[in-house]
Write a protein that holds these residues in place. Structure first.
Motif, mmCIF file in Angstrom:
data_model
loop_
_atom_site.group_PDB
_atom_site.id
_atom_site.type_symbol
_atom_site.label_atom_id
_atom_site.label_comp_id
_atom_site.label_asym_id
_atom_site.label_seq_id
_atom_site.Cartn_x
_atom_site.Cartn_y
_atom_site.Cartn_z
ATOM 1 N N SER A 33 0.822 -1.206 0.000
ATOM 2 C CA SER A 33 0.000 0.000 0.000
ATOM 3 C C SER A 33 0.853 1.252 0.000
ATOM 4 N N ALA A 34 2.168 1.099 0.207
ATOM 5 C CA ALA A 34 3.071 2.243 0.163
ATOM 6 C C ALA A 34 3.443 2.623 -1.267
ATOM 7 N N GLU A 35 3.094 1.783 -2.245
ATOM 8 C CA GLU A 35 3.369 2.109 -3.632
ATOM 9 C C GLU A 35 2.577 3.347 -4.034
ATOM 10 N N GLU A 36 3.150 4.118 -4.920
ATOM 11 C CA GLU A 36 2.563 5.387 -5.335
ATOM 12 C C GLU A 36 1.096 5.262 -5.747
ATOM 13 N N LYS A 37 0.801 4.266 -6.579
ATOM 14 C CA LYS A 37 -0.549 4.159 -7.145
ATOM 15 C C LYS A 37 -1.596 3.738 -6.116
ATOM 16 N N TYR A 38 -1.145 3.127 -5.005
ATOM 17 C CA TYR A 38 -2.093 2.703 -3.982
ATOM 18 C C TYR A 38 -2.109 3.622 -2.763
ATOM 19 N N SER A 39 -1.063 4.408 -2.569
ATOM 20 C CA SER A 39 -0.982 5.238 -1.367
ATOM 21 C C SER A 39 -1.618 6.607 -1.546
ATOM 22 N N ARG B 254 -1.523 14.196 5.391
ATOM 23 C CA ARG B 254 -2.178 13.155 4.588
ATOM 24 C C ARG B 254 -2.695 13.722 3.254
ATOM 25 N N ARG B 255 -2.098 14.793 2.827
ATOM 26 C CA ARG B 255 -2.446 15.366 1.536
ATOM 27 C C ARG B 255 -1.186 15.941 0.903
ATOM 28 N N ARG B 256 -1.242 16.128 -0.407
ATOM 29 C CA ARG B 256 -0.082 16.666 -1.111
ATOM 30 C C ARG B 256 -0.526 17.226 -2.462
ATOM 31 N N ILE B 257 0.389 17.964 -3.078
ATOM 32 C CA ILE B 257 0.211 18.427 -4.445
ATOM 33 C C ILE B 257 1.144 17.586 -5.320
ATOM 34 N N LYS B 258 0.587 16.908 -6.307
ATOM 35 C CA LYS B 258 1.391 16.109 -7.239
ATOM 36 C C LYS B 258 1.734 16.980 -8.442
ATOM 37 N N VAL C 283 -1.932 18.440 -9.209
ATOM 38 C CA VAL C 283 -3.121 17.680 -8.833
ATOM 39 C C VAL C 283 -3.161 17.540 -7.317
ATOM 40 N N GLN C 284 -4.300 17.868 -6.733
ATOM 41 C CA GLN C 284 -4.481 17.698 -5.290
ATOM 42 C C GLN C 284 -4.772 16.230 -4.999
ATOM 43 N N GLN C 285 -3.966 15.629 -4.109
ATOM 44 C CA GLN C 285 -4.131 14.217 -3.770
ATOM 45 C C GLN C 285 -4.229 14.041 -2.256
ATOM 46 N N VAL C 286 -4.904 12.965 -1.870
ATOM 47 C CA VAL C 286 -5.015 12.612 -0.450
ATOM 48 C C VAL C 286 -4.572 11.164 -0.275
ATOM 49 N N ARG C 287 -4.140 10.843 0.944
ATOM 50 C CA ARG C 287 -3.681 9.486 1.240
ATOM 51 C C ARG C 287 -4.875 8.535 1.273
#
Length: 277
Positions: free
Chosen positions: A110-116, A133-137, A145-149
């Protein structure tokens, strides 16, 4: 068209003796016949854009297992720790008589980019998520892109099935000596990794290379919302259904939701996993 050459598992037919050149040719001919007559590009195998490398998909691995009458016997090792879910799966391939012919290993976490990480469904979701638990990709074309864990527990079953899929594909390629025909399954690689592969093989000045390297996030619109809903609904039916739908979509419609492909794939894989008894 090549005539089909009959072939049966070497261990059962030939005991412990080495295969002859004719035996090897028969095996290769059979795999090529199965590819031509049964397998479909985009469903059972695929190509990295701009290259000739064929990547074997899970559905294709299953077809080859049926062709050579091989059965999979998976062994699961739980590697989870630190709040992350991770599995290592070893898939042993056996003949109908129970003779071991090869094995493959696959891991997924689950630590892989596509799953985390996943794209926030709305700006308010991103704002309501704690900062850790959030970041800008950031993408190379300047898009953000706004992303969340994700919650690891939500993708645990998908992680297990993905580890098994990777191991099964590896086992089939190894046991059937198909490395010169197929590469290890790359359909689950992050888009930016595939783009790097493409960039090494195709001139970056070509339209194909630019399309592969470009990561765009379209503006919100009713058309995008409709496309996202349609893709999500079909993905919930499984990987094969989603691939068939995607293959039939025009390029302009694909572009509306290309940034959400990772989410759709997770939904599709989860749907397939739920169907497995």
């Amino acid at each position: 068209m090549n005539a089909v050459v009959q072939f049966q598992p070497a261990v059962d037919n030939y005991g412990q003796r080495s295969l002859t050149a004719a035996d090897v040719r028969a095996q290769v001919n059979l795999m090529q016949d199965v590819m031509q007559e049964v397998m479909k590009d985009g469903t059972h195998y695929g190509r990295i854009p701009g290259t000739q490398s064929k990547s074997l998909y899970k559905a294709g691995a299953e077809k080859l297992m049926a062709t050579f009458r091989l059965a999979a016997k998976p062994e699961v090792e739980d590697l989870s720790e630190g709040g992350e879910v991770a599995y290592r799966v070893t898939v042993n391939l056996l003949t109908a008589g129970g003779v071991f012919v090869g094995a493959g290993i696959g891991e997924c976490s689950s630590a892989e980019e596509k799953y985390s990480w996943r794209a926030a469904v709305h700006k308010k979701e991103w704002e309501a998520t704690p900062e850790n638990r959030r970041r800008i990709k950031y993408y190379r074309d300047g898009k953000e892109v706004q992303q969340v864990r994700t919650n690891p527990a939500d993708v645990a079953n998908t992680i297990l099935k993905m580890a098994k899929k990777r191991a099964q594909v590896d086992a089939v390629i190894t046991a059937t000596a198909a490395s010169d025909i197929f590469t290890q399954d790359i359909e689950d690689l992050p888009d930016e990794v595939v783009a790097e592969i493409v960039g090494q093989r195709v001139s970056r000045g070509t339209e194909a290379a630019q399309a592969a390297l470009r990561q765009t996030v379209p503006d919100d619109s009713p058309e995008r919302d409709t496309a996202i809903k349609e893709a999500t609904d079909v993905a919930s039916l499984g990987v094969d259904a989603f691939r068939a739908m995607w293959a039939g979509w025009p390029k302009d419609k694909r572009a509306l939701v290309a940034d959400r492909l990772g989410d759709f794939q997770c939904i599709a894989e989860s749907a397939d996993a739920e169907d497995v008894p």
